[in-house]
Design a protein around this motif. Structure first.
Motif: not given
Length: 624
Positions: A420, A218-219, A228-229, A222-225
């Motif tokens: 986002q 997850v961490r 992740f979304l 999250k850097d690649n939005r």
């Protein structure tokens, strides 16, 4: 790929064995699961059956929490073809035991094997999707995902239906027992022809703790939005899907007054919708991962999900109706249309998201990201059950009202995700323009490097040049354009969304001028694609104006390849200056043909603005 047709992949050794392996796996999963549910429903008391059915549902989904993180690591660490064959051999062993459990009607053994099949499915999930980018070309990736989603949903449907057909026959349990072994063997035989897919991270150290592994992924993600979304958006789709499918039987019985055959018919229609939507998504994407279809899919899910509330008929009959009797009543046609379209737009929604995850995840961690997606899918499906209990039991909504709530929630989720990650809305606008006012074709775009920094130079004909180029080029493009165009009312929001870099002459506004070159340099250092219009302004005559020296300054500071391009066919459009100012006359052309042509990239030491101008003129030719 789009021109050859999506089904051409089924004739390729790179794809067909894999496709058959995953399709028979999904078919067998559902033949086995539905066989257990039917056995429990018809061989046990109502109270014992209700308990064991819920236990069975939990046992199958639990392994996705426990073993998906490990499966993702194994898929990244080892050669995937061999890993798939091992998984399929395990399936044969499990199905052989399951056949014995069916014949002896051993409830405990069936539940244990259902859990183990969940483990097997959790192990197969990450390798199922992470192998595609290794075997398919970029332009085939979305088509491959479309076929996988089509095959998966149809396999789920046919496996579920076949279990019911076999069970209704004399000795049906024995037929199911034989069927699951045969399907497992066919899946293994198909897997033996899957080409080798080398390890992408052989040095990976395995983390056996599913919690810490999941949180670590997850961490990283999250850097690649966008990725992740996309994971969250896919999980939301499974929340919706689970919510609809869980209520299917009760909705059919209580509100449509249909017998189980009607429920099966509606499920068939929904599955056919997903399959058709997946294939149509590939057709409309022109061989690239077209994120512009995701908002269309989301809009369709909202509209037809909401309409399902209004389309639910008021039926007054004494006995439950057969499927033929249901079809004879026109009041149910709205429900049929809604379920078909929910499936159809679901295919539009989910296929590009899966392809985006595969395309943009770091190669060494791709399977781990897909494993995270599987964990999140499982979590959202569990939440969907809890959510239904709250709204249907405690709040007391009817099922049609619950469907309306889901549609409204989908709209809220969509707005949040698209806010986002503006790229979704951006690509939607580009796709819409390219499929309404224009028919955009292209030649030579393979000349644009697939990775690394590059500058595109193109003639400047209209206010929508950037949109048309951005829609045709596979990689995300950042545009450099005149500040006056950038700040135009009505278009400024779009250019800002696209992270366009405004520029003006140094004499007119030195701060904007220097900020633009700093932004261009930073983007190129980050390996991005920059597109400039060296004329500096829209043509007012249809001819290509003299190229300014800005391109030379750019490559002096950042020596990167330059790809010359030309737009053809835009002169005379509503957005050009022909016959008056652009945007100040009535549109006269719809669905007109426009072409984007690219030539081989130039090395930075060869770049001269006048030479590039001549090349772009030659590319455009006489067709302005």
């Amino acid at each position: 790929m789009a021109n050859k047709g999506v089904f051409n992949l089924l004739g390729s050794i790179r794809f067909l064995p894999y496709f058959l392996t995953q399709a028979f796996g999904a078919f067998n999963d559902n033949l086995f699961k539905q066989g257990i549910l039917l056995l429990f429903a018809y061989k046990l008391s109502e109270e014992e059956s209700a308990t064991l059915v819920n236990v069975a549902a939990g046992l199958f989904i639990l392994p996705f929490f426990l073993f998906s993180p490990l499966a993702g690591q194994l898929a990244d660490k080892f050669e995937k073809g061999k890993l798939i064959r091992i998984i399929k051999l395990v399936e044969i062993a499990l199905m052989s035991l399951a056949a014995f459990a069916f014949i002896t009607e051993s409830k405990a053994l069936l539940l244990f094997l259902l859990f183990m099949m969940g483990v097997q499915s959790a192990a197969f999930g990450p390798v199922k999707y992470s192998i595609l980018p290794q075997h398919l070309k970029h332009e085939e990736l979305l088509a491959g995902n479309a076929l996988v989603e089509m095959g998966t949903f149809l396999a789920i449907l046919f496996g579920t239906i076949l279990a019911g057909v076999l069970f209704s026959h004399q000795g049906g349990v024995n037929l199911i027992a034989g069927g699951i072994i045969v399907c497992a063997i066919i899946g293994y035989v198909a897997s033996r022809s899957i080409p080798q897919a080398d390890s992408v991270n052989p040095q990976l150290r395995i983390n056996w703790n599913p919690v810490t592994e999941t949180m670590g992924t997850v961490r990283d993600v999250k850097d690649n939005r966008a990725v992740f979304l996309s994971v969250m958006a896919i999980s939301w789709f499974w929340f919706l899907g689970a919510s609809y499918l869980t209520q299917f039987n009760i909705f059919t019985k209580e509100y449509l007054l249909g017998n189980p055959a009607v429920a099966t018919g509606l499920l068939t229609l929904f599955s056919i919708g997903v399959a058709a939507g997946s294939l149509l998504c590939s057709k409309l994407s022109d061989g690239k991962v077209e994120l512009g279809l995701v908002p269309i899919g989301s809009l369709g899910l909202t509209l037809f999900g909401a309409h399902l509330y209004f389309a639910t008929p008021s039926v007054h009959v004494v006995e439950l109706r057969t499927f033929g009797e249901f079809l004879a009543d026109p009041s149910g046609y709205g429900v049929l249309l809604d379920l078909l379209c929910i499936g159809l737009f679901g295919g539009f929604y989910i296929v590009p998201l899966y392809a985006l995850i595969q395309e943009r995840s770091e190669e060494k961690k791709r399977a781990q990201v897909i494993a995270l997606n599987n964990v999140m899918n499982a979590i959202f499906m569990v939440f969907s059950a809890a959510f239904a209990i709250v709204f249907l039991t405690f709040i007391g909504l009817s099922i049609p009202e619950y469907f309306l709530v889901l549609a409204i929630m989908n709209a809220v989720v969509a707005v949040y995700i698209f806010k986002q990650v503006p790229e979704f809305a951006l690509r939607f606008c580009i796709w819409l323009l390219g499929h309404t006012m224009y028919r955009v074709t292209h030649r030579g775009l393979h000349n644009i490097p697939e990775e690394g920094a590059v500058v595109l130079v193109c003639n400047h004909v209209s206010y929508v040049d950037a949109m048309l180029i951005g829609g045709a080029v596979r990689r995300p493009v950042r545009f450099v354009m005149d500040k006056g165009i950038y700040e135009m009312p009505g278009l400024h929001w779009f250019f800002k969304l696209a992270r366009t870099i405004p520029i003006t002459s140094e004499k007119r506004d030195p701060d904007t001028y220097h900020r633009a070159f700093e932004a261009i340099s930073e983007a190129l250092e980050n390996g991005e694609v920059i597109c400039i219009f060296p004329e500096g302004r829209l043509t007012k005559t249809g001819d290509i104006d003299a190229f300014r020296k800005g391109i030379e300054l750019i490559v002096q500071r950042n020596p990167v390849p330059v790809t010359p391009m030309a737009l053809r066919g835009l002169w005379g459009s509503f957005f050009s200056h022909k016959d008056g100012m652009a945007l100040a006359k009535l549109p006269r052309r719809f669905w007109s043909k426009v072409e984007l042509v690219a030539d081989a990239s130039w090395e930075p030491e060869k770049i001269r603005s006048d030479a590039l101008e001549e090349k772009v003129k030659a590319l455009r030719g006489e067709w302005a």
